[in-house]
Design an enzyme around this catalytic site. Sequence first.
Site, PDB file in Angstrom:
ATOM      1  N   ASP A 121      -3.835  21.175   9.471  1.00 29.11           N
ATOM      2  CA  ASP A 121      -4.198  20.032   8.405  1.00 29.11           C
ATOM      3  C   ASP A 121      -4.747  20.700   7.186  1.00 29.11           C
ATOM      4  O   ASP A 121      -4.776  22.087   6.973  1.00 29.11           O
ATOM      5  CB  ASP A 121      -5.303  19.038   9.060  1.00 29.11           C
ATOM      6  CG  ASP A 121      -6.455  19.745   9.571  1.00 29.11           C
ATOM      7  OD1 ASP A 121      -6.864  20.796   8.858  1.00 29.11           O
ATOM      8  OD2 ASP A 121      -7.309  19.276  10.405  1.00 29.11           O
ATOM      9  N   GLU A 134      -0.217   0.876  -5.768  1.00 26.78           N
ATOM     10  CA  GLU A 134      -0.258   1.981  -6.327  1.00 26.78           C
ATOM     11  C   GLU A 134       0.744   2.426  -7.327  1.00 26.78           C
ATOM     12  O   GLU A 134       0.723   3.444  -7.920  1.00 26.78           O
ATOM     13  CB  GLU A 134      -0.538   3.198  -5.229  1.00 26.78           C
ATOM     14  CG  GLU A 134      -2.064   2.903  -4.704  1.00 26.78           C
ATOM     15  CD  GLU A 134      -2.164   2.855  -3.343  1.00 26.78           C
ATOM     16  OE1 GLU A 134      -1.308   1.967  -2.993  1.00 26.78           O
ATOM     17  OE2 GLU A 134      -3.336   3.355  -2.671  1.00 26.78           O
ATOM     18  N   ASN A 143       0.971  -1.179  -0.050  1.00 25.71           N
ATOM     19  CA  ASN A 143      -0.003   0.094  -0.042  1.00 25.71           C
ATOM     20  C   ASN A 143       0.823   1.157   0.038  1.00 25.71           C
ATOM     21  O   ASN A 143       2.120   1.222   0.700  1.00 25.71           O
ATOM     22  CB  ASN A 143      -0.863  -0.215   1.234  1.00 25.71           C
ATOM     23  CG  ASN A 143      -1.942   1.196   1.075  1.00 25.71           C
ATOM     24  OD1 ASN A 143      -2.858   1.232   0.383  1.00 25.71           O
ATOM     25  ND2 ASN A 143      -1.515   2.157   1.954  1.00 25.71           N
TER      26      ASN A 143
END
Length: 431
Positions: A243, A196, A136
Amino acid sequence: MSFRSYLEEIKDLAVIKKPVSKKLEASAIINELFDKPVLFEKIKESDFKVAANIFPTKDSIANYFGCKVNELIPTITKAIEGPTKAEVIENAPCQEVEMPEVDLDKIPILFHCENDGGNYISSGVVVAKHPEQGQNLDFHRCMQIAKNKLVVRIVKKRNFDTFLQEQKTMPMAICIGNGANVLVAAATSVEIGQNELEIANTLGPLKVTKAKTFDAIIPAECEFVLEGTISLEEMHDEGPFIDLTETQDVVRQEPVFTVTKITHRKDAIWQALLPGKLEHKILMGMPREPTMFKKVNEAGVKCLDVNVNPGGCSWLHARIKIDKKNEEDGKKAIQGGFEGHKSCKHIFVYDKDIDIYNDEDSEWGMATRFQAERDFVMKDKEKGSSLDPSAEAGTKMTTKCGFDCTAPLETKGKSFGKAVFPKADLKKYLE
Ligand SMILES: Cc1cc2nc3c(=O)[nH]c(=O)nc-3n(C[C@H](O)[C@H](O)[C@H](O)COP(=O)(O)O)c2cc1C
């Protein structure tokens, strides 16, 4: 194309030759430059250079992929649906030099804002491996807490979290200094086990190599690789840090990553990314556009475009453009859109004459075509994005809604199109 080759091609790269501190000074300059790419040749506390703002716009990503901005959705869709194997090489550039002793202080990990909890890696692509499920790739911000330790922010229930909850302790690598093919591929949400790196290779030819300390494949031409072990047995405060919403995230207990090996290119360039700013937004929002596009079409509505727009934090809002054929198409598009991006909170659906990249035009579309009683869709309360400060504290329960800003097909004599004025050649009149 590697990060480094792309850097060499950028025409408007700002090159800062004066020594700059990794603490607050570099981030201030990157922020002032807004969407202009920059290379810092001398960092006061490190021997390595720093590059930032390398992919801050859709234009820069389209340019890297060799397509037009309006071809990004089909290009990313094609890559997700048609992953291809990358070329495996030995003697990879990212492993040219091995640091004799792990010391994160030697690397220019930036300290971005006054209230941050520490130096943060914000552009690192994390490669994790599950014994059965495979690899991943995703992003995790990492706060430095020692010369060899970082604490890693992990959003619950995503693939990386699933791997870690099951294995408790696992090896991982953070790869820094990647091209847009790897960055965009890492930001997609695909089925667990889909590698990916193969999506990245379809987006742009990629070379990969074996990690040094565990059985994983990593991008061979990145700039730095930090390998080690992450464990749920060792937790630490993570944050504060800014964030995606440009607000300060709360401090949480998160797992610690112990770095056991650092390799890099000979004259490696650190890739920095300003939290909450354009590059972060583009990388978060853009990979959701193809999934929303697909789900709107699957809902039986002709979708023309999707913009997960920066004003909505490139996450909480989306604008969908449709070719309306039936009165219920707008509402169906809202439903499809939420299917395609589970964290989205507000969806706005527009007709094909509205420019969904232009805030004023989009607002005009809403002002002249939206009627709350008829066109507003409110969903039952559900769990929303962990990033939304307005969601219920602790549970993150939220109320999602959609705005069908399309004009009715039956106009009852009213006019919804913008009037077109005759054209004049001003040069003739103002000379
Ligand atoms: C620049 C950037 C920073 C991110 N930071 C984090 C992070 O700190 N923690 C996290 O869990 N996800 C973070 N994400 C989101 C994950 O990478 C994203 O959820 C991922 O694509 C999901 O992958 P998955 O579907 O394989 O689980 C970030 C994404 C980007 C583009």
